[in-house]
Design an enzyme around this catalytic site. Structure first.
Site, PDB file in Angstrom:
ATOM      1  N   GLY A  17       0.837  -1.210   0.000  1.00  0.00           N
ATOM      2  CA  GLY A  17       0.000   0.000   0.000  1.00  0.00           C
ATOM      3  C   GLY A  17       0.865   1.250   0.000  1.00  0.00           C
ATOM      4  O   GLY A  17       2.096   1.187   0.083  1.00  0.00           O
ATOM      5  N   LEU A  18       0.204   2.386  -0.058  1.00  0.00           N
ATOM      6  CA  LEU A  18       0.882   3.683  -0.165  1.00  0.00           C
ATOM      7  C   LEU A  18       1.687   4.008   1.096  1.00  0.00           C
ATOM      8  O   LEU A  18       1.397   3.464   2.174  1.00  0.00           O
ATOM      9  CB  LEU A  18      -0.168   4.788  -0.366  1.00  0.00           C
ATOM     10  CG  LEU A  18      -1.009   4.718  -1.641  1.00  0.00           C
ATOM     11  CD1 LEU A  18      -2.084   5.806  -1.601  1.00  0.00           C
ATOM     12  CD2 LEU A  18      -0.129   4.855  -2.878  1.00  0.00           C
ATOM     13  N   ALA A  21       0.123   4.223   4.740  1.00  0.00           N
ATOM     14  CA  ALA A  21      -1.149   3.476   4.713  1.00  0.00           C
ATOM     15  C   ALA A  21      -1.375   2.702   6.005  1.00  0.00           C
ATOM     16  O   ALA A  21      -2.519   2.420   6.378  1.00  0.00           O
ATOM     17  CB  ALA A  21      -1.161   2.520   3.525  1.00  0.00           C
ATOM     18  N   GLY A  22      -0.270   2.297   6.674  1.00  0.00           N
ATOM     19  CA  GLY A  22      -0.417   1.531   7.922  1.00  0.00           C
ATOM     20  C   GLY A  22       0.270   0.175   7.906  1.00  0.00           C
ATOM     21  O   GLY A  22       0.075  -0.634   8.819  1.00  0.00           O
ATOM     22  N   LYS A  23       1.108  -0.075   6.917  1.00  0.00           N
ATOM     23  CA  LYS A  23       1.731  -1.401   6.749  1.00  0.00           C
ATOM     24  C   LYS A  23       2.621  -1.799   7.926  1.00  0.00           C
ATOM     25  O   LYS A  23       2.488  -2.879   8.492  1.00  0.00           O
ATOM     26  CB  LYS A  23       2.561  -1.444   5.445  1.00  0.00           C
ATOM     27  CG  LYS A  23       1.764  -1.116   4.199  1.00  0.00           C
ATOM     28  CD  LYS A  23       2.620  -1.059   2.965  1.00  0.00           C
ATOM     29  CE  LYS A  23       3.696   0.009   2.970  1.00  0.00           C
ATOM     30  NZ  LYS A  23       3.175   1.395   2.990  1.00  0.00           N
ATOM     31  N   SER A  88       5.771  -1.923  -2.334  1.00  0.00           N
ATOM     32  CA  SER A  88       5.650  -2.866  -3.472  1.00  0.00           C
ATOM     33  C   SER A  88       4.561  -2.437  -4.454  1.00  0.00           C
ATOM     34  O   SER A  88       3.535  -3.109  -4.582  1.00  0.00           O
ATOM     35  CB  SER A  88       5.448  -4.301  -2.978  1.00  0.00           C
ATOM     36  OG  SER A  88       4.491  -4.422  -1.952  1.00  0.00           O
TER      37      SER A  88
END
Ligand SMILES: Nc1ncnc2c1ncn2[C@@H]1O[C@H](COP(=O)(O)OP(=O)(O)OP(=O)(O)O)[C@@H](O)[C@H]1O
Ligand SMILES: [Mg+2]
Length: 181
Positions: A17-18, A21-23, A88
């Site tokens: 994710g961007l 985003a919270g990854k 990614s």
């Protein structure tokens, strides 16, 4: 464990994710909830260690993803759940990692952390969006470098207005569902 006992099953959880985003936040929360051995593979940390020579071109990002995918698969096939947090942005690079896992029968759970750009910009955890605005940063995913959303992820998760605990729970449920099959 005796020599005849099967090792515990591992898997890869791939959070894409961007920026903001919270990854990373989710990866640590998920890892903390898993009963078995698990490791966070964080894009920022691994880039510094494994890929310091790489930039943010399409080819360099693909190579970075491929290296992280290799490492995740190595852990996962040895019974450790690899929880990967990396932007990614390119679909073909993620599909390659998925195919490599499938070829070895290692479960792969792709999670699109689909927090919208507007919210990611507001969070701007590392100040990247602001540094893009002032011209210090270029090739920022979602701004002047593309993000290709997964077409068929195991889980789609917009964290906007949601608690970390509820989001982490959903990721764990998706993992449990995939490993059960
Ligand atoms: N439900 C949620 N799940 C995850 N993060 C959340 C949630 N709600 C709010 N946040 C906040 O969003 C921010 C996410 O930052 P984080 O560093 O995890 O993003 P990232 O996707 O890893 O970004 P980057 O690609 O730049 O590393 C954190 O400040 C976190 O506290
Ligand atoms: Mg991160």
């Amino acid at each position: 464990m005796s020599a005849t006992e099967a090792p515990s099953a591992g898997a890869t959880v791939w959070l894409t994710g961007l920026p903001s985003a919270g990854k990373t936040t989710l990866a640590h929360a998920v890892t903390g909830r898993l009963p078995g051995p698990a490791e966070v593979l964080d894009g920022d940390e691994l880039r510094a260690v494994l890929s310091p020579e790489l930039g943010h071109s399409r080819a360099d990002r693909a190579l970075n993803v491929s290296r992280i995918g290799y490492l995740a698969r190595l852990l996962a096939r040895n019974g450790i759940t690899a929880v990967v947090a990396v932007v990614s942005p390119f679909a073909d690079a993620r599909l390659k990692v998925r195919a490599e896992h499938a070829a070895e029968g290692v479960p792969f759970v792709e999670v699109h952390v689909a927090t919208p750009l507007r919210i990611c910009r507001e969070r701007d955890v590392k100040g990247l969006y602001e540094r893009w605005r002032t011209g210090e940063v270029r090739e920022l995913t979602g701004v002047d470098s593309p993000y290709e959303p997964p077409e068929d992820p195991e889980l789609w998760l917009d964290t906007t207005g949601r608690s970390l605990s509820s989001c982490a729970g959903e990721v764990c449920a998706a993992l449990a569902d995939r490993v059960r099959r």
